[in-house]
Design an enzyme around this catalytic site. Structure first.
Site, PDB file in Angstrom:
ATOM      1  CG  ASP A 537      -1.588   1.139   1.401  1.00  0.00           C
ATOM      2  OD1 ASP A 537      -1.734   1.699   0.314  1.00  0.00           O
ATOM      3  OD2 ASP A 537      -1.416   1.515   2.971  1.00  0.00           O
ATOM      4  CE  LYS A 538       0.033   7.443  -3.133  1.00  0.00           C
ATOM      5  NZ  LYS A 538      -0.103   8.300  -1.944  1.00  0.00           N
TER       6      LYS A 538
END
Length: 849
Positions: A537-538
């Site tokens: 995930d960022k």
């Protein structure tokens, strides 16, 4: 992505929930909107809970329709144990098993085995094939009860509606979570503590007899010790260990030998042999009578095995309850109450369960959105980070979609409920987490697979040993046959085999905790060494998760405006705004200790920015549309912008002239670039998935050297992408920090949660990095490799001792050397193998990460 439910797309126009249908085969209620199994028969569409029910209906629909369906579990509940049926392939709705206070807490829900998906029964219990505790087929809502309380006198609480006895006001309802009880955990815990209390004196007697054997046997009360040990060991073995004998017998009946088969055999034979030795000592040869003309007894070995296995069961059940509590916590994110707008325009609080599609609900500032629906009136910003993972709230106005359990900002909204209960996006996320968790198999399966052939081999050897000694052995033949057969079974007792994996896992997880790596389950630690693809995930994982001002610059168009003055004017205006980007500007100004002024004539323009007057200057802060509206860009075709990868730029105009810009971004964590480079060197494929926009995602990916990335991804899509990578043969780990990552964390072979993220993410992941530092992934991989190497060594030690000891116990050396392995020596060899396993496992404490 074609099979995503409509609820997975927040901006789609979703139909109201249909009435539930009943499965004509089993009688289970089915949601026709999401049902995967259906069939048209005689112009009537029927819906089914599983592929098994659909197959039965297709085989003979007329017979099934002619007789009423049995309630779910009616045919199963009458059986003495679980049955084997086809696993449910559908997507059952999340239902509540809450009971009112005083009602019997009988569980009528379906339970399945995570290792044997064909096993399905009504109510909890052990799997008849592998002995593992069964898991609920569908996640259950937290148990709640309705209470009534006075808004003026909260100390007044009643179980029924009425008026306050103090002020006379009508009592208002509220829903209260009831603490759930795990009867199996309670039972195993009680058995463990009672067994421990009885086993401790048994071990003390055995230790004293080993340290001072001559003085011990010369004592006048030595003759009564076997009877005392019999008295202490009997309740431990027959009562404390009864569940293991049941599971061992079930494994024999189902022809699926496992660890419980070995446990039942080892403890049962040691106990029965000791009982016979106590009651009939004269049948044993003189060479085996060492305890004052009595044969040795092994009550302490049988009791100790039962107590240790009970401890393991207690620890396992506690871990299981923590896993299920993660799902309950997800469901519990929804508010307990909703504010219903009546037809006459008045508001009243009602329990969430009473909300129906089409109801008009009011959401006040700071409250959670009760259910999925659409905004009818009002303007506000809603924090949807639990779904999108993005820290920037989303502006909501009339016709905007809202998602249940997300948090409203400072505005007030009136919404229409559209999807309630199990139809909400939160319930769908919960279902995905539950299904992904059920597909996992524990690391102990390796020992069980080996036991599949090891147990029958040991039994066969013991039987052959008994027959050979009875037929050809020296007198007394029967006594020799019993002693040697018992020695075979005792030396094959699964202590070392049972300790091989748990000991290494226990020490390895302790070592990981010191390095900031929390291991939630052994399966994650086992699989991590094989991972070849890591999905990130960022926001909050690769980045810090909070927007910050990363750069600000001014132009020379407005004289006297320096960089700090530009920031000061913008922050003075933005301090009146509730937008998170505004908060980032104010935070940066406060960090620089700039003196902010009070704005006047403040005006917020939705979708553009803010404007007002600061110290007599007309100031506007916002996007390019606002700049054009105030004429700040003039005739210029392009405006020079100082920007960093992944940043959002806001423009500042002073007295109608463009004065500069401020870049706000979610900065990458300092440790991220190096950690990603090291993973690439190890041959790991990196994939980034985020709900952020395409432009920002591409900039961040390029700056970090990530070639595979996807933007504007929903929670369900993350899990689908992970599943697709798995179908391609990749061993996938998922690293994330938000509620929106929970389905993908559960779906991945290994879920890695950031310790700086949400509790739900940490519960869904198998590994938690306490510092939220990606270098922890490298440490976790080293720990996984060291632990799995240690487990293989432990299993080798366990089976080498058994492989060597079993033939000697059977008497293969007697014809040549005249040597026999008595049961006491067999027990010593068994203990030695356990000591070897424990000693080897303790080496993990010094592994360098």
């Amino acid at each position: 992505m074609d099979n995503l439910d409509p609820v997975d797309i927040p901006n789609a126009v979703q139909p109201a929930a249909k009435e539930r249908e009943k499965d004509p085969v089993c009688g289970m209620t089915v949601n026709p909107t999401t049902a995967r199994f259906k069939m048209l028969h005689n112009e009537t569409e029927y819906f089914f809970c599983s592929a098994g029910c659909l197959a039965k209906f297709q085989a003979n629909p007329e017979k099934i329709l002619s007789s009423p369906p049995k309630p779910m579990g009616s045919g199963l509940a009458s059986l003495s144990g679980p049955v084997l049926v086809m696993p449910t392939m559908g997507k059952p709705a999340a239902t509540s098993n809450a009971t009112s206070v005083g009602e019997p807490a009988k569980d009528t829900h379906a339970y399945v085995c995570p290792m044997c998906p064909e096993v399905r029964q009504i109510g909890p219990g052990p799997c008849p094939k592998c002995g593992m505790a069964l898991d609920p087929e569908s996640p259950a809502l937290p148990a709640t009860k309705r209470e009534y309380t006075c808004p003026m006198h909260p100390q007044i609480v009643r179980s029924e509606a009425g008026n306050c006895p103090i002020c006379g006001m009508a009592l208002e309802p509220r829903m209260v979570t009831v603490e759930e009880d795990n009867p199996e955990l309670r039972d195993m815990t009680r058995r463990f503590w009672i067994s421990l209390g009885l086993t401790a004196p048994l071990l003390a007697i055995a230790m004293v007899s080993m340290l001072w054997p001559h003085a011990f046997m010369a004592s006048p009360w030595n003759w009564g010790l076997p009877w005392l040990e019999l008295l202490l060991a009997t309740p431990v073995v027959l009562w404390g260990g009864w569940p293991f004998f049941q599971r061992g017998w079930a494994s024999v009946v189902n022809r699926s030998t496992n660890m419980f088969t070995l446990i039942a055999m080892g403890t049962g034979v040691a106990y029965l042999y000791s009982v016979v030795a106590t009651l009939f000592p004269q049948i044993f040869p003189a060479s085996f009578r060492s305890m004052g003309d009595r044969p040795d007894v092994y009550f302490e070995a049988a009791a100790a095995i039962v107590t240790l296995v009970l401890l393991g069961q207690v620890l396992e059940l506690r871990a299981r309850s923590q896993t299920s509590s993660a799902i309950r916590a997800l469901l519990d994110l929804s508010p307990k109450m909703a504010r219903l707008i009546s037809e006459d325009g008045s508001d009243r609080d009602i329990p969430l369960d009473d909300v129906k599609p089409g109801d008009r609900l009011r959401v006040r500032p700071g409250e959670k959105i009760p259910v999925d629906g659409a905004v009818l009136e009002g303007l506000s910003a809603v924090d949807e980070s639990m779904i999108t993972g993005e820290s920037v709230p989303v502006e909501k106005m009339a016709s905007s979609r809202v998602i249940g359990a997300t948090v409203n900002g400072n505005g007030s909204l009136v919404m229409r409920a559209e999807r309630v209960g199990s139809e909400t996006m939160l319930a769908q996320i919960v279902q995905m987490v539950s299904q992904a968790q059920r597909t996992r198999a524990p690391i102990q399966r390796l020992a069980d697979k080996v036991a599949g052939w090891f147990v029958p081999a040991v039994i066969a050897i013991a039987v052959v040993t008994f027959i050979v000694w009875v037929s050809f052995g020296p007198e007394p033949r029967f006594a020799h046959a019993i002693v040697n057969a018992v020695a075979v079974l005792i030396i094959a007792c699964p202590c070392a085999l049972g300790l091989a994996t748990p000991m290494a896992i226990m020490v390895g997880t302790g070592r990981g905790a010191h390095a900031g790596v929390l291991i939630k389950n052994a399966e994650a630690l086992e699989t991590l060494e094989k991972v070849d693809t890591i999905v990130f995930d960022k926001t909050g994982t690769l980045t810090e998760g909070k927007p910050k001002v990363v750069v600000f610059s001014m132009t020379e168009i407005v004289p006297g405006i320096s960089g700090n003055e530009l920031l000061r004017l913008a922050a003075s205006l933005e301090r009146a705004s509730e937008h998170p980007l505004a908060a980032a500007v104010v935070l940066k100004a406060n960090e620089l200790k700039l003196n902010l002024s009070e704005p006047v004539n403040f005006q917020s323009i939705p979708g553009q920015g803010v404007r007002g007057t600061v110290e007599g200057k007309s100031v506007a802060v916002g996007n390019s549309a606002l700049m054009r509206a105030v004429g700040a860009f003039g005739e210029k075709a392009s405006i020079p912008v100082v920007k960093v990868p992944g940043s959002t730029v806001i423009y500042v105009a002073v007295d109608g002239k463009y004065a500069g810009n401020i870049a706000i971004a979610d900065p990458v964590k300092p440790s991220t670039p190096k950690a990603l480079r090291d993973l690439i060197v190890q041959g790991i494929r990196l994939v980034m998935l985020t709900g952020d926009n395409q432009a920002t995602t591409q900039e961040i990916a390029q700056s970090l050297g990530i070639e595979d990335f996807k933007a504007e991804i929903l929670p369900a899509q993350k899990a689908e992408i992970v599943k697709k990578l798995q179908s391609e043969g990749h061993i996938v780990a998922m690293a994330g920090d938000g509620i929106n990552d929970a389905p993908a964390l559960a779906q991945a072979h290994v879920g890695i949660a950031m310790g700086t993220g949400t509790d739900i993410a940490m519960e869904s992941g198998g590994i938690t990095l306490l510092k939220g530092d990606l270098e922890g992934i490298l440490r976790a991989r080293k720990l996984s490799q060291a632990t799995m190497r240690n487990i293989r060594q432990n299993l080798f030690f366990a089976f080498v001792y058994n492989s060597i000891g079993v033939p000697i116990a059977a008497g293969v050396l007697y014809p040549v050397f005249g040597l026999l392995l008595s049961p006491i020596l067999a027990a010593a060899a068994m203990s030695l193998s356990s000591v070897s396993v424990i000693t080897n496992s303790l080496r993990l404490r010094k592994v360098k990460l």
